[in-house]
Enzyme design. Structure first.
Site, PDB file in Angstrom:
ATOM      1  CG  ASN A  32      -0.273   0.117   2.532  1.00  0.00           C
ATOM      2  OD1 ASN A  32       0.952   0.136   2.585  1.00  0.00           O
ATOM      3  ND2 ASN A  32      -1.046   0.170   3.597  1.00  0.00           N
ATOM      4  CB  SER A 124       9.951 -10.514  15.108  1.00  0.00           C
ATOM      5  OG  SER A 124      10.768  -9.904  16.055  1.00  0.00           O
ATOM      6  CB  ALA A 125      14.211 -12.694  17.712  1.00  0.00           C
ATOM      7  CB  THR A 126       9.754  -9.402  19.059  1.00  0.00           C
ATOM      8  OG1 THR A 126      10.650  -8.712  18.226  1.00  0.00           O
ATOM      9  CG2 THR A 126       9.262  -8.474  20.137  1.00  0.00           C
ATOM     10  CE1 TYR A 148       6.439  -6.123  14.389  1.00  0.00           C
ATOM     11  CE2 TYR A 148       8.150  -6.737  15.943  1.00  0.00           C
ATOM     12  CZ  TYR A 148       7.669  -6.692  14.650  1.00  0.00           C
ATOM     13  OH  TYR A 148       8.417  -7.227  13.625  1.00  0.00           O
ATOM     14  CE  LYS A 152       5.799  -9.233  12.607  1.00  0.00           C
ATOM     15  NZ  LYS A 152       5.428  -9.198  11.203  1.00  0.00           N
ATOM     16  CG  ASN A 178      18.385  -7.339  15.956  1.00  0.00           C
ATOM     17  OD1 ASN A 178      18.247  -8.396  16.582  1.00  0.00           O
ATOM     18  ND2 ASN A 178      17.912  -6.200  16.404  1.00  0.00           N
TER      19      ASN A 178
END
Ligand SMILES: NC(=O)c1ccc[n+]([C@@H]2O[C@H](COP(=O)([O-])OP(=O)(O)OC[C@H]3O[C@@H](n4cnc5c(N)ncnc54)[C@H](O)[C@@H]3O)[C@@H](O)[C@H]2O)c1
Length: 338
Positions: A32, A124-126, A148, A152, A178
């Site tokens: 978008n 993500s590693a998050t 966030y 995920k 990262n």
């Protein structure tokens, strides 16, 4: 095989598109352009030698998304589209759930309705949260502590449940560590809008003189020099990981989560020192108090990626800092003209 790439004009999506088009994959690019520039499409064409097919569509618009599936014969999807700023997700969680979760549900529904069963997703590693052990393996429990990371984790759960409900589905969630670096040409790179959230774009914007100095949050962690340690991965290595994941999906069914990282950590000060030495520029920095929610150190166990996908990183920190600087120094304003 035709692959729909959502978020294709963004930092990671655009580098994936160059690699995949060069490999001869047939892509439909979708974005978008909320956090990217239309100019990226020309650069993808220049670097890959292929004029990409592009649809300006928002994944939150289900009808528009379904129309893309109707228009092309899609075999697989690589889903990069979404928001990615941890701090912003805490300030406006619903905006994150709407885009990253509701948008992803639209995509999964469209895939199911259209009989498209293969998906590679940007996780993500998050998702891991506070490390119970280092390095993280994929078996580490998931306990994200910001919206966030929750988005995920929720998408991964939906993918797993969908695969469990219908054995035709094959889906991979790639848990990035990262991502930094840029295309070696210096023509394609990371161009965050406003003040960057991640370390490397901050470093390059200080190096180019746009920002006065870098804030280093915390120098009293239990690490090699007191600053936070992260696992940095070159965006071109990440791109290759997605191509390997697509290949894997061709021959396998079910859900897998796979770490994509180098398997090695560097501190903030080590990254700054490497950047200064190799690029011959100074990065003025000040030590600031620890930032709430920041972890001291984590890095990936990338064994599963090697075993399952036959993937491992080829590029090191030197390549990452050189390529990031080549991009930013050649394009001090990113993709904008002024
Ligand atoms: N960059 C990182 O450090 C990192 C780390 C882990 C995971 N990820 C994930 O990887 C993916 C790509 O990240 P990136 O760094 O390239 O980010 P990016 O913002 O550069 O790219 C995302 C792209 O998606 C587009 N987009 C956003 N919402 C959309 C929507 N509703 N419909 C259509 N397009 C939309 C944006 O315009 C942008 O071009 C994201 O899902 C992000 O969460 C990124």
């Amino acid at each position: 095989m035709t692959i729909l790439v959502t978020g294709a004009a963004g930092f990671i999506g655009s580098h994936f598109c160059v690699s995949a088009l060069q490999q001869g994959l047939d892509l439909v690019l979708l974005d978008n352009l909320e956090n990217s520039s239309i100019k990226v499409l020309k650069i993808i064409e220049e670097l890959s030698g292929v004029a990409p097919v592009f649809e300006q569509v928002d994944v939150r618009d289900k009808d528009a998304l379904v129309a893309v599936f109707d228009k092309y014969s899609i075999d697989a999807v690589v889903h990069f589209a979404g928001y990615k700023a941890v701090g912003e997700s805490s300030a406006d969680p619903l905006m994150y759930y709407r885009n990253n979760v509701a948008g992803s549900i639209n995509l999964l529904e469209a895939m199911k309705e259209q009989g498209v069963h293969k998906l590679v997703f940007s996780s993500s590693a998050t998702v891991y949260g506070e490390p119970e052990f280092n390095p993280y393996t994929e078996l580490h429990r998931k306990q994200p502590f910001n919206p966030y990371g929750q988005t995920k984790s929720m998408m991964e759960d939906m993918m797993r449940d969908l695969c469990d409900s219908d054995s035709q589905f094959s889906m991979i969630s790639l848990r990035y560590f990262n991502p930094i670096g840029a295309h070696v040409s210096g023509k394609l790179g990371e161009d965050p809008k406003g003040i960057p959230n991640n370390l490397m774009p901050f470093v390059t914007k200080v190096a180019v003189g746009e920002l006065k100095e870098l804030g280093v949050f915390g120098d009293d962690y239990d690490t090699v020099d007191g600053t936070g340690v992260r696992d940095y991965i070159h965006v071109m290595d990440l791109a290759v990981g997605h191509i390997k994941a697509i290949n894997y999906l061709s021959d396998n069914r079910g859900f897998e989560a796979v770490n994509l990282g180098a398997g090695k950590g560097y501190s903030v000060l080590q990254l700054i020192e490497t950047f200064e030495r190799l690029n011959n520029v100074k990065i003025p920095f000040v030590i600031k108090p620890r930032r709430e929610g920041d972890l001291a150190a984590y890095w990936a166990d990338a064994t599963k990626a090697k075993q399952l996908l036959g993937w491992q990183t080829e590029l090191g920190l030197d390549d990452m800092v050189r390529d990031s600087w080549a991009w930013q120094s050649a394009n001090p304003n990113g993709y904008s003209d002024n």
